[in-house]
Design a protein around this motif. Structure first.
Motif, PDB file in Angstrom:
ATOM      1  N   LYS A   1     -17.361 -37.807 -20.835  1.00  0.00           N
ATOM      2  CA  LYS A   1     -17.950 -36.571 -20.325  1.00  0.00           C
ATOM      3  C   LYS A   1     -18.087 -36.634 -18.804  1.00  0.00           C
ATOM      4  O   LYS A   1     -18.606 -37.609 -18.253  1.00  0.00           O
ATOM      5  CB  LYS A   1     -19.321 -36.357 -20.957  1.00  0.00           C
ATOM      6  CG  LYS A   1     -19.966 -35.067 -20.537  1.00  0.00           C
ATOM      7  CD  LYS A   1     -21.315 -34.878 -21.189  1.00  0.00           C
ATOM      8  CE  LYS A   1     -21.957 -33.611 -20.655  1.00  0.00           C
ATOM      9  NZ  LYS A   1     -23.331 -33.477 -21.048  1.00  0.00           N
ATOM     10  N   ARG A   2     -17.622 -35.589 -18.129  1.00  0.00           N
ATOM     11  CA  ARG A   2     -17.706 -35.519 -16.670  1.00  0.00           C
ATOM     12  C   ARG A   2     -19.154 -35.267 -16.255  1.00  0.00           C
ATOM     13  O   ARG A   2     -19.841 -34.416 -16.798  1.00  0.00           O
ATOM     14  CB  ARG A   2     -16.832 -34.383 -16.160  1.00  0.00           C
ATOM     15  CG  ARG A   2     -16.867 -34.243 -14.653  1.00  0.00           C
ATOM     16  CD  ARG A   2     -15.948 -33.098 -14.188  1.00  0.00           C
ATOM     17  NE  ARG A   2     -16.075 -32.901 -12.762  1.00  0.00           N
ATOM     18  CZ  ARG A   2     -16.985 -32.107 -12.182  1.00  0.00           C
ATOM     19  NH1 ARG A   2     -17.823 -31.400 -12.920  1.00  0.00           N
ATOM     20  NH2 ARG A   2     -17.038 -31.998 -10.873  1.00  0.00           N
ATOM     21  N   VAL A   3     -19.616 -36.047 -15.278  1.00  0.00           N
ATOM     22  CA  VAL A   3     -20.934 -35.854 -14.672  1.00  0.00           C
ATOM     23  C   VAL A   3     -20.676 -35.427 -13.229  1.00  0.00           C
ATOM     24  O   VAL A   3     -20.095 -36.192 -12.462  1.00  0.00           O
ATOM     25  CB  VAL A   3     -21.775 -37.146 -14.711  1.00  0.00           C
ATOM     26  CG1 VAL A   3     -23.083 -36.957 -13.962  1.00  0.00           C
ATOM     27  CG2 VAL A   3     -22.024 -37.579 -16.150  1.00  0.00           C
ATOM     28  N   PRO A   4     -21.068 -34.227 -12.854  1.00  0.00           N
ATOM     29  CA  PRO A   4     -20.804 -33.778 -11.481  1.00  0.00           C
ATOM     30  C   PRO A   4     -21.732 -34.450 -10.474  1.00  0.00           C
ATOM     31  O   PRO A   4     -22.889 -34.743 -10.779  1.00  0.00           O
ATOM     32  CB  PRO A   4     -21.062 -32.278 -11.532  1.00  0.00           C
ATOM     33  CG  PRO A   4     -21.912 -32.059 -12.727  1.00  0.00           C
ATOM     34  CD  PRO A   4     -21.675 -33.185 -13.678  1.00  0.00           C
ATOM     35  N   GLN A   5     -21.188 -34.691  -9.278  1.00  0.00           N
ATOM     36  CA  GLN A   5     -22.043 -35.201  -8.223  1.00  0.00           C
ATOM     37  C   GLN A   5     -22.890 -34.065  -7.697  1.00  0.00           C
ATOM     38  O   GLN A   5     -22.527 -32.897  -7.817  1.00  0.00           O
ATOM     39  CB  GLN A   5     -21.223 -35.879  -7.128  1.00  0.00           C
ATOM     40  CG  GLN A   5     -20.309 -34.998  -6.340  1.00  0.00           C
ATOM     41  CD  GLN A   5     -19.457 -35.823  -5.385  1.00  0.00           C
ATOM     42  OE1 GLN A   5     -18.472 -36.410  -5.792  1.00  0.00           O
ATOM     43  NE2 GLN A   5     -19.860 -35.867  -4.117  1.00  0.00           N
ATOM     44  N   ARG A   6     -24.044 -34.409  -7.135  1.00  0.00           N
ATOM     45  CA  ARG A   6     -25.005 -33.388  -6.703  1.00  0.00           C
ATOM     46  C   ARG A   6     -25.087 -33.232  -5.194  1.00  0.00           C
ATOM     47  O   ARG A   6     -25.647 -32.259  -4.718  1.00  0.00           O
ATOM     48  CB  ARG A   6     -26.376 -33.726  -7.277  1.00  0.00           C
ATOM     49  CG  ARG A   6     -26.367 -33.683  -8.799  1.00  0.00           C
ATOM     50  CD  ARG A   6     -27.726 -33.944  -9.368  1.00  0.00           C
ATOM     51  NE  ARG A   6     -27.671 -33.920 -10.824  1.00  0.00           N
ATOM     52  CZ  ARG A   6     -28.713 -34.156 -11.594  1.00  0.00           C
ATOM     53  NH1 ARG A   6     -29.888 -34.422 -11.050  1.00  0.00           N
ATOM     54  NH2 ARG A   6     -28.577 -34.125 -12.896  1.00  0.00           N
ATOM     55  N   THR A   7     -24.570 -34.204  -4.471  1.00  0.00           N
ATOM     56  CA  THR A   7     -24.540 -34.129  -3.016  1.00  0.00           C
ATOM     57  C   THR A   7     -23.156 -34.552  -2.557  1.00  0.00           C
ATOM     58  O   THR A   7     -22.323 -34.977  -3.366  1.00  0.00           O
ATOM     59  CB  THR A   7     -25.597 -35.046  -2.366  1.00  0.00           C
ATOM     60  OG1 THR A   7     -25.192 -36.404  -2.543  1.00  0.00           O
ATOM     61  CG2 THR A   7     -26.981 -34.820  -2.943  1.00  0.00           C
ATOM     62  N   GLN A   8     -22.929 -34.495  -1.258  1.00  0.00           N
ATOM     63  CA  GLN A   8     -21.628 -34.909  -0.738  1.00  0.00           C
ATOM     64  C   GLN A   8     -21.405 -36.410  -0.802  1.00  0.00           C
ATOM     65  O   GLN A   8     -20.275 -36.873  -0.712  1.00  0.00           O
ATOM     66  CB  GLN A   8     -21.473 -34.449   0.711  1.00  0.00           C
ATOM     67  CG  GLN A   8     -21.296 -32.952   0.837  1.00  0.00           C
ATOM     68  CD  GLN A   8     -21.024 -32.562   2.290  1.00  0.00           C
ATOM     69  OE1 GLN A   8     -21.517 -33.195   3.218  1.00  0.00           O
ATOM     70  NE2 GLN A   8     -20.245 -31.521   2.455  1.00  0.00           N
ATOM     71  N   THR A   9     -22.461 -37.184  -0.978  1.00  0.00           N
ATOM     72  CA  THR A   9     -22.333 -38.642  -0.907  1.00  0.00           C
ATOM     73  C   THR A   9     -22.705 -39.384  -2.189  1.00  0.00           C
ATOM     74  O   THR A   9     -22.800 -40.608  -2.175  1.00  0.00           O
ATOM     75  CB  THR A   9     -23.193 -39.196   0.243  1.00  0.00           C
ATOM     76  OG1 THR A   9     -24.558 -38.862   0.000  1.00  0.00           O
ATOM     77  CG2 THR A   9     -22.746 -38.664   1.586  1.00  0.00           C
ATOM     78  N   ASP A  10     -22.929 -38.690  -3.285  1.00  0.00           N
ATOM     79  CA  ASP A  10     -23.368 -39.396  -4.495  1.00  0.00           C
ATOM     80  C   ASP A  10     -22.294 -39.496  -5.581  1.00  0.00           C
ATOM     81  O   ASP A  10     -22.597 -39.577  -6.759  1.00  0.00           O
ATOM     82  CB  ASP A  10     -24.644 -38.769  -5.059  1.00  0.00           C
ATOM     83  CG  ASP A  10     -24.431 -37.389  -5.650  1.00  0.00           C
ATOM     84  OD1 ASP A  10     -23.394 -36.763  -5.347  1.00  0.00           O
ATOM     85  OD2 ASP A  10     -25.304 -36.936  -6.405  1.00  0.00           O
ATOM     86  N   CYS A  11     -21.025 -39.562  -5.171  1.00  0.00           N
ATOM     87  CA  CYS A  11     -19.949 -39.707  -6.150  1.00  0.00           C
ATOM     88  C   CYS A  11     -20.100 -41.007  -6.940  1.00  0.00           C
ATOM     89  O   CYS A  11     -19.808 -41.049  -8.139  1.00  0.00           O
ATOM     90  CB  CYS A  11     -18.583 -39.612  -5.488  1.00  0.00           C
ATOM     91  SG  CYS A  11     -18.332 -40.739  -4.095  1.00  0.00           S
ATOM     92  N   GLY A  12     -20.582 -42.081  -6.289  1.00  0.00           N
ATOM     93  CA  GLY A  12     -20.778 -43.346  -6.989  1.00  0.00           C
ATOM     94  C   GLY A  12     -21.804 -43.233  -8.098  1.00  0.00           C
ATOM     95  O   GLY A  12     -21.615 -43.764  -9.195  1.00  0.00           O
ATOM     96  N   VAL A  13     -22.882 -42.527  -7.844  1.00  0.00           N
ATOM     97  CA  VAL A  13     -23.919 -42.317  -8.861  1.00  0.00           C
ATOM     98  C   VAL A  13     -23.330 -41.575 -10.058  1.00  0.00           C
ATOM     99  O   VAL A  13     -23.520 -41.978 -11.213  1.00  0.00           O
ATOM    100  CB  VAL A  13     -25.121 -41.542  -8.285  1.00  0.00           C
ATOM    101  CG1 VAL A  13     -26.121 -41.198  -9.381  1.00  0.00           C
ATOM    102  CG2 VAL A  13     -25.794 -42.342  -7.181  1.00  0.00           C
ATOM    103  N   ALA A  14     -22.614 -40.497  -9.798  1.00  0.00           N
ATOM    104  CA  ALA A  14     -22.029 -39.703 -10.878  1.00  0.00           C
ATOM    105  C   ALA A  14     -21.016 -40.523 -11.679  1.00  0.00           C
ATOM    106  O   ALA A  14     -20.973 -40.440 -12.917  1.00  0.00           O
ATOM    107  CB  ALA A  14     -21.378 -38.443 -10.314  1.00  0.00           C
TER     108      ALA A  14
END
Length: 121
Positions: A2-15
């Motif tokens: 399941k895709r989890v979208p990032q919430r800011t411009q810099t949180d791709c690692g978290v997602a």
């Protein structure tokens, strides 16, 4: 996966950690133990967060080499270059043989991957 979208411009690692660990975004973010508002994540940060969430993962990134990413047989965190000075985390899902991007769709130049290992019986 399941895709989890990032919430800011810099949180791709978290997602991406959320996707690979199969946990909600908030749980993945807590696993990073950020001490500041900046959510830029290094390879080391992602490895630690994945391990805190019980995911078996390699100790370091591996260069992709000449083979296309679709030849990978395991789930993986992918390091991609969007520009020369900027990287972006994405995920590889071998079941669908696709790259899952937590951001809007981008062209990806995958430079390295962090393989996940299956749990031992």
């Amino acid at each position: 996966m399941k895709r989890v979208p990032q919430r800011t411009q810099t949180d791709c690692g978290v997602a991406c950690v959320a996707m690979l660990a199969g946990v909600p975004y908030e749980e993945a973010r807590a696993a990073f133990k950020f001490r500041h508002r900046n959510q830029i994540t290094s390879t080391k940060d992602c490895i630690k967060a994945l391990r805190r969430l019980g995911v078996l993962v390699a100790d370091r990134l591996r260069p992709l080499g000449p083979d296309p990413v679709e030849t990978l047989t395991c789930r993986a965190l992918l390091k991609t270059n969007k520009r020369r000075t900027c990287w972006h985390w994405t995920v590889y899902d071998p079941a669908s043989r696709s790259i899952i991007d937590p951001s809007a769709s981008h062209e990806h130049r995958v430079t390295a991957y962090l393989p996940l290992m299956e749990q031992a019986p």
